[in-house]
Design a protein around this motif. Structure first.
Motif, short mmCIF file in Angstrom:
data_model
loop_
_atom_site.label_atom_id
_atom_site.label_comp_id
_atom_site.label_asym_id
_atom_site.label_seq_id
_atom_site.Cartn_x
_atom_site.Cartn_y
_atom_site.Cartn_z
N GLY A 62 0.81 -1.21 0.00
CA GLY A 62 0.00 0.00 0.00
C GLY A 62 0.84 1.26 0.00
O GLY A 62 0.55 2.23 -0.72
N ARG A 63 1.90 1.27 0.81
CA ARG A 63 2.79 2.44 0.84
C ARG A 63 3.48 2.63 -0.50
O ARG A 63 3.65 3.77 -0.97
N ARG A 64 3.85 1.54 -1.15
CA ARG A 64 4.50 1.67 -2.46
C ARG A 64 3.54 2.22 -3.50
O ARG A 64 3.94 3.03 -4.35
N ARG A 65 2.29 1.78 -3.44
CA ARG A 65 1.31 2.30 -4.41
C ARG A 65 1.08 3.79 -4.19
O ARG A 65 0.99 4.57 -5.16
N ARG A 66 0.99 4.19 -2.91
CA ARG A 66 0.76 5.61 -2.64
C ARG A 66 1.95 6.46 -3.07
O ARG A 66 1.78 7.57 -3.60
N SER A 67 3.17 5.96 -2.83
CA SER A 67 4.35 6.73 -3.20
C SER A 67 4.54 6.82 -4.71
O SER A 67 5.19 7.74 -5.21
N ALA A 68 3.93 5.89 -5.45
CA ALA A 68 4.07 5.91 -6.90
C ALA A 68 3.08 6.83 -7.58
O ALA A 68 3.20 7.10 -8.77
N ARG A 69 2.12 7.34 -6.82
CA ARG A 69 1.11 8.22 -7.43
C ARG A 69 1.68 9.61 -7.69
O ARG A 69 2.54 10.09 -6.99
#
Length: 301
Positions: free
Chosen positions: A294-301
């Protein structure tokens, strides 16, 4: 010592009537030879999640024998082993090879199945474990070191010398329906090896075993349970279908399956407790991976 992982040896230290469907008694002589099989690439599966099929319950054995000198706690007495298999049977579970377990997981029918694995390829597997497993109609996987067959476990510097299965015994086990998996070459830990050595450890050990058993070898087991990302990629690229590690970790998945150490002290209540701990660790590990994703998805936005 972590009772779930079992004794991790330092990498620096170097019967009754057979039920239907159970493996047959060992035939004499090796199986027919077969040519080298192709090595298809397959993706690494995702790590364990709550409800994920990638962390089934797999028991990790080594030696089943009468042994007074056992500094690494690798030996389960034949009597204790028979009690443990009886407990599985009495509680409605069936012991199976990892190959069969993974197939059942994919088909959604693995709820009461337990993987049974035997590392290192000790000769006592054929003498003591196989008759008990046949008694209950169980199957199992023996992970062997093809270049050390017929010798002894020289990698255990402080432990007793134990005979390893011979080439003919391994071929006979495979012909009788027991799964034979690779344990690499020379019983060498894989983390930190360069790419060419990783390829040799995974591909050449598989090739040797396939020629020996006359059929495909699709399972790998990391020596000492030691695994890193490079090792999992090498195993995948060598064409294996799965690989066994020991501990739950960020790599947990098809190519780093966690297993539960079983020792001579483990009766039914301890096995039940280890089953509960396995499920808890699987859940915790899955939640951690989900948060990280989840943190990786948010940081990729």
């Amino acid at each position: 010592m972590d009772a779930e992982r079992g004794p991790v040896r330092s990498v620096l230290s170097g019967a009754r009537r057979r039920p239907a469907g159970a493996p047959q008694a060992l035939p004499a002589g090796p199986a027919a030879r077969a040519g080298r099989l192709p090595y298809p690439r397959r993706p690494l599966s995702t790590a364990s999640r709550p409800g994920s099929p990638w962390a089934p319950w797999i028991l990790m054995y080594h030696s089943v024998a009468v042994e007074e000198d056992d500094p690494y706690l690798l030996t389960v007495s034949p009597g204790r082993f028979a009690e443990q298999m009886h407990w599985l049977h009495r509680t409605g579970r069936r012991g199976v090879s990892t190959r069969e377990l993974m197939r059942a997981q994919a088909e959604g029918r693995a709820d009461r199945l337990v993987g049974l694995t035997f590392d290192d390829g000790y000769a006592d597997f054929a003498r003591y474990a196989v008759p008990v497993l046949q008694q209950y109609g169980f199957t199992a996987t023996a992970y062997v070191v093809p270049d050390l067959l017929g010798r002894v476990n020289d990698w255990d510097s402080d432990g007793p010398r134990k005979k390893l299965l011979t080439v003919d015994q391994v071929a006979g086990l495979a012909a009788a329906g027991w799964e034979i998996g690779s344990h690499g070459l020379g019983h060498q830990a894989l983390p930190g090896l360069p790419a060419d050595q990783l390829a040799t450890q995974t591909r050449e050990s598989r090739r040797a075993l396939e020629e020996m058993v006359g059929g495909p070898v699709t399972g790998f087991c990391y020596p000492y349970g030691a695994v890193d990302l490079a090792a999992t990629l090498a195993v995948r690229d060598a064409g294996y279908d799965y690989a066994c590690a020991i501990a739950h970790s960020p790599l947990t998945g098809r190519f780093a399956l966690p297993r539960c150490y079983v020792g001579d002290r483990d009766g039914g209540w301890r096995l039940r407790a280890k089953r509960g701990r396995h499920r808890l660790r699987d859940t915790v590990n899955g939640l951690r991976r989900s948060r990280l994703a989840g943190r990786r998805r948010r940081s990729a936005r």
